[in-house]
Enzyme design. Structure first.
Site, PDB file in Angstrom:
ATOM      1  N   ASP A  65      -1.784  -1.183  -3.930  1.00  0.00           N
ATOM      2  CA  ASP A  65      -2.590  -0.651  -4.606  1.00  0.00           C
ATOM      3  C   ASP A  65      -1.159  -1.009  -5.640  1.00  0.00           C
ATOM      4  OD1 ASP A  65       0.018   1.082  -4.452  1.00  0.00           O
ATOM      5  OD2 ASP A  65      -2.029   2.213  -2.873  1.00  0.00           O
ATOM      6  N   ASP A 104      -4.990 -10.858 -15.189  1.00  0.00           N
ATOM      7  CA  ASP A 104      -5.750 -12.030 -15.587  1.00  0.00           C
ATOM      8  C   ASP A 104      -7.379 -11.629 -16.305  1.00  0.00           C
ATOM      9  OD1 ASP A 104      -7.351 -13.668 -13.274  1.00  0.00           O
ATOM     10  OD2 ASP A 104      -6.475 -13.363 -11.656  1.00  0.00           O
ATOM     11  N   ASP A 123       0.660  -1.517   0.184  1.00  0.00           N
ATOM     12  CA  ASP A 123       0.354  -0.161   0.576  1.00  0.00           C
ATOM     13  C   ASP A 123       1.014   1.368  -0.719  1.00  0.00           C
ATOM     14  OD1 ASP A 123      -1.638   1.940   0.114  1.00  0.00           O
ATOM     15  OD2 ASP A 123      -2.007   1.810   2.944  1.00  0.00           O
ATOM     16  N   GLU A 145      -7.405 -21.463 -16.149  1.00  0.00           N
ATOM     17  CA  GLU A 145      -7.320 -22.088 -14.740  1.00  0.00           C
ATOM     18  C   GLU A 145      -9.076 -23.085 -15.118  1.00  0.00           C
ATOM     19  OE1 GLU A 145      -9.203 -21.098 -10.368  1.00  0.00           O
ATOM     20  OE2 GLU A 145     -10.202 -19.815 -12.407  1.00  0.00           O
ATOM     21  N   ASP A 147      -4.108   3.569   2.869  1.00  0.00           N
ATOM     22  CA  ASP A 147      -5.557   3.603   2.807  1.00  0.00           C
ATOM     23  C   ASP A 147      -5.800   2.350   3.571  1.00  0.00           C
ATOM     24  OD1 ASP A 147      -4.985   1.936   0.252  1.00  0.00           O
ATOM     25  OD2 ASP A 147      -6.642   2.926  -0.591  1.00  0.00           O
ATOM     26  N   HIS A 149      -3.730 -17.040  -4.678  1.00  0.00           N
ATOM     27  CA  HIS A 149      -4.684 -16.320  -3.652  1.00  0.00           C
ATOM     28  C   HIS A 149      -5.935 -17.215  -3.358  1.00  0.00           C
ATOM     29  CE1 HIS A 149      -6.437 -16.316  -7.528  1.00  0.00           C
ATOM     30  NE2 HIS A 149      -7.457 -15.855  -6.720  1.00  0.00           N
ATOM     31  N   ASP A 150      -6.147 -18.634  -3.672  1.00  0.00           N
ATOM     32  CA  ASP A 150      -7.349 -19.578  -3.149  1.00  0.00           C
ATOM     33  C   ASP A 150      -7.277 -20.734  -2.722  1.00  0.00           C
ATOM     34  OD1 ASP A 150      -8.620 -17.688  -5.201  1.00  0.00           O
ATOM     35  OD2 ASP A 150      -8.477 -19.526  -6.642  1.00  0.00           O
ATOM     36  N   ASP A 163      -9.803 -16.757 -15.907  1.00  0.00           N
ATOM     37  CA  ASP A 163     -10.445 -17.233 -15.016  1.00  0.00           C
ATOM     38  C   ASP A 163     -11.097 -18.224 -15.504  1.00  0.00           C
ATOM     39  OD1 ASP A 163     -10.249 -16.500 -11.935  1.00  0.00           O
ATOM     40  OD2 ASP A 163     -12.520 -16.114 -13.083  1.00  0.00           O
TER      41      ASP A 163
HETATM   42  O1  TEU Z   1     -11.249 -19.378  -8.604  1.00  0.00           O
HETATM   43  C1  TEU Z   1     -12.084 -19.936  -8.748  1.00  0.00           C
HETATM   44  C2  TEU Z   1     -12.640 -21.576  -8.478  1.00  0.00           C
HETATM   45  O2  TEU Z   1     -12.844 -22.834  -9.133  1.00  0.00           O
HETATM   46  C3  TEU Z   1     -11.687 -21.998  -6.957  1.00  0.00           C
HETATM   47  O3  TEU Z   1     -10.190 -22.045  -6.689  1.00  0.00           O
HETATM   48  C4  TEU Z   1     -12.296 -21.192  -5.869  1.00  0.00           C
HETATM   49  O4  TEU Z   1     -11.990 -19.879  -5.478  1.00  0.00           O
HETATM   50  C5  TEU Z   1     -12.916 -21.741  -4.524  1.00  0.00           C
HETATM   51  O5  TEU Z   1     -11.889 -21.299  -3.404  1.00  0.00           O
HETATM   52  C6  TEU Z   1     -14.098 -23.065  -4.954  1.00  0.00           C
HETATM   53  O6  TEU Z   1     -14.063 -23.243  -3.603  1.00  0.00           O
HETATM   54  C7  TEU Z   1     -11.494 -18.082  -9.183  1.00  0.00           C
HETATM   55  C8  TEU Z   1     -10.501 -17.991  -8.932  1.00  0.00           C
HETATM   56  O7  TEU Z   1      -9.078 -17.850  -8.585  1.00  0.00           O
HETATM   57  C9  TEU Z   1     -11.244 -17.097  -7.688  1.00  0.00           C
HETATM   58  O8  TEU Z   1      -9.876 -16.010  -6.300  1.00  0.00           O
HETATM   59  C10 TEU Z   1     -12.557 -16.377  -7.959  1.00  0.00           C
HETATM   60  O9  TEU Z   1     -13.188 -16.115  -6.354  1.00  0.00           O
HETATM   61  C11 TEU Z   1     -13.612 -17.032  -8.775  1.00  0.00           C
HETATM   62  O10 TEU Z   1     -11.939 -17.733  -9.689  1.00  0.00           O
HETATM   63  C12 TEU Z   1     -14.788 -16.764  -9.332  1.00  0.00           C
HETATM   64  O11 TEU Z   1     -14.004 -15.476 -10.219  1.00  0.00           O
END
Ligand code: TEU
Length: 587
Positions: free
Chosen positions: A46, A115, A38, A284, A42, A356-357, A223
């Site tokens: 960014d 993305d 950041d 993805e 804030d 990030h997931d 995505d």
């Molecule tokens: O994620 C798709 C996805 O199928 C999973 O990894 C999802 O995050 C979830 O955990 C399923 O249990 C992609 C993106 O990476 C994610 O951040 C988004 O939330 C999602 O698509 C929707 O755009």
């Protein structure tokens, strides 16, 4: 030898040349902008913050930066709900900031991947606003609108056109009282699915992608791109899915994953947008099979360069799915990754533990105790990076960042976790038990602020961070890691160097050793004209002894990288490894 990765930055054009297939020897670093840095206090990361820290990524030896979404968005799903595909959200900066970021990335000899989130838009996108304005709207068919189930009244439970369960809990259908129909949203109700059957939708997406290529970006991470083709019946209907135990919903995935026109749509995108651009495209693809992955990535089919498959990150899901994690059985992981290495031997893999997931891998499959955190983070990096494919490093992975350790639902920010919590409580579940299920797997584990230094907000912000900083930033941070030659950071840097200097790492064929061994992950990579690369890794917190038949020469070979400088020498074909010790050998 592969050519040096980093181009001469004194050259007159800052835009890197893109040789076909350049990504085969590249390492990608993923930035999650809201949690990276950041610059204005804030509490939210960014674009200027990213520019300020690009040297960290360049020093690590990454070739590509992948930016999670920075587009205009109501942020219902942290930017994966886009209301303007051709603008930057004010919370991240401006288009001009993004141009400066692209230039700064290129100046460092790196490339930038955006993305691309086009399975769905935000419900605040003008396309959707127009679509929902009425059944006769010119854009009505840009989204998936359906009447209530026959014999039911719209808006009542059970009236949804199908029984599908959303990725983010609840139904995949939202009732629109004003126009008297439901719209489909596989994710949140603020993420309506676009209707890819409509050629105007596809043309609009292609035009937007071309606009970004003209702006200088070097690729797209697409995505959930294997969800874009739904299996509509001849009358446009969609079927119910098999009942999901313990819910009133069904599993619709057979009707939207790897759907009937998925390959056609990607082939068309290739032809219309990037046939001659030599960009990096990574799809993805949750639920992708090896068979489909081969089709997606076969160069002759002209679809995408590689996919993110999900099988390995599902191996520890218990009977209750992702919220019911169970311990990983190492042979399962080895066999699974080996199947993908061998199955895509004529194609190309992407390699990842984190994004990030996903929860942090050192907490998930390593040992994040003070005693073993560093060695286990290094060893996990080693086994992944010495495989064949393009490795993806998620911000903080190079520091061995750990799970968040949240104990209260108030700590969480992620829509998936919060909706799951609410849905379970509505069904009478015990809050403590639901929280215990969320803690090890919530996506927020990956989203705590990047730990730059040991100052109160970890150097991420001078303000109040949007999500809590992990208290271990006093120990685990980039400043400390950069100073310490024995850190996870320098280990990852060397892994990247190996990929950039040894063809066998890029192209060698993969052979799994000791498939049944419950502690050790070992494999070879072989390439004509190169000595054999041997990777031996103890993936446990106890010592391990293995016998590697026929590999005495490699065991006594050149040590390219090790986690333990004081490791015991091999005795012929036998090797004893300390907890989380790994070696990369050439011989
Ligand atoms: O994620 C798709 C996805 O199928 C999973 O990894 C999802 O995050 C979830 O955990 C399923 O249990 C992609 C993106 O990476 C994610 O951040 C988004 O939330 C999602 O698509 C929707 O755009």
């Amino acid at each position: 030898m592969t050519p040096p990765r980093h181009l001469d930055t004194t050259a007159s054009t800052p835009v890197p040349d893109r040789e076909p297939g350049w990504w085969r020897s590249a390492v990608v670093y993923q930035v999650y902008p809201r949690s990276f840095a950041d610059s204005d206090g804030d509490g939210m990361g960014d674009l200027q913050g990213i520019i300020d820290h690009l040297d960290h990524i360049a020093e690590l030896g990454a070739d590509v930066v992948w930016l999670s979404p920075i587009y205009r968005s109501p942020q219902d799903d942290n930017g994966y709900d886009i209301s303007d595909y051709q603008d930057v959200d004010p919370m991240f900066g401006t288009l001009e900031d993004l141009d400066r970021l692209i230039a700064a990335v290129h100046e460092r000899g790196m490339k930038l991947v955006m993305d691309l989130v086009v399975n769905h838009s935000s419900d605040e996108h003008p396309w959707f606003q127009e679509s929902r304005s009425g059944r006769d709207s010119a854009k009505r068919d840009w989204y998936v609108w359906r009447p209530p189930r026959p014999g039911h009244t719209g808006g009542e439970p059970g009236a949804e056109p199908t029984n599908w369960h959303s990725f983010f809990s609840g139904s995949t259908w939202e009732w629109d009282e004003a126009s008297g129909e439901y719209y489909l949203h596989l994710f949140s109700r603020k993420q309506p699915d676009l209707n890819w059957e409509n050629p105007e939708v596809r043309e609009a997406v292609h035009a937007m992608m071309r606009w970004w290529l003209d702006r200088g970006v070097d690729g797209f991470r697409m995505d959930v791109i294997n969800l874009i083709s739904k299996e509509f019946g001849p009358d446009g209907g969609l079927p119910d899915g098999a009942a999901k135990p313990g819910t009133r919903y069904g599993d619709g995935s057979p009707f939207y994953m790897n759907g009937p026109r998925n390959h056609e749509f990607l082939h068309e995108m290739h032809r219309e947008v990037y046939a001659d651009a030599a960009i990096l495209t990574v799809a993805e693809t949750p639920g992708v099979t090896l068979e489909h992955a081969r089709l997606f990535t076969d160069p002759a089919r002209r679809e995408v360069d590689m996919v993110f498959q999900f099988e390995h990150v599902g191996l520890d899901h218990g009977p209750g799915g992702k919220w019911d994690l169970s311990p990983l059985y190492l042979p399962d992981l080895k066999l699974n990754l080996a199947a993908w290495q061998e199955g895509l031997a004529d194609g190309w893999n992407s390699l990842y533990w984190n994004n990030h997931d996903q929860p942090r891998v050192v907490s998930r499959w390593g040992d994040d105790s003070p005693e073993h955190r560093v060695a286990s983070a290094k060893t996990l990096g080693t086994v992944l990076h010495m495989m064949r494919g393009t490795p993806y490093v998620y911000q903080g992975e190079e520091l061995g960042m750990t799970n968040a350790g949240f104990t209260s639902i108030e700590d969480y920010r992620d829509i998936e976790s919060l909706n799951h919590y609410r849905e379970q409580l509505e069904h009478g579940a015990d809050p403590a038990a639901v929280l215990a299920g969320i803690a090890p797997v919530s996506r927020d584990n990956a989203r705590t602020p990047m730990q730059w230094d040991d100052s109160p907000a970890a150097g991420f912000t001078t303000g109040t961070p949007w999500i809590a900083v992990n208290p271990n930033h006093t120990e685990v941070n980039a400043a400390a890691a950069r100073r310490d030659p024995g850190s996870v950071f320098h280990h990852y840097r060397r892994l990247h160097e190996l990929r950039h200097t040894h063809d066998v790492v890029v192209d060698g064929s993969f052979r799994l050793l000791l498939p049944e061994h419950e502690q050790v992950f070992a494999y070879t990579r072989t390439l004509a004209g190169s000595p054999t690369l041997l990777v031996v890794a103890n993936m446990s917190s106890q010592p391990a002894t293995v016998t590697l038949a026929g590999l005495a020469d490699q065991l006594a070979g050149e040590v390219l990288l090790t986690t333990h400088d004081d490791g015991a020498p091999a005795q012929g074909e036998e090797l004893t490894l300390a907890p989380w010790e790994s070696r990369v050998l050439l011989g």
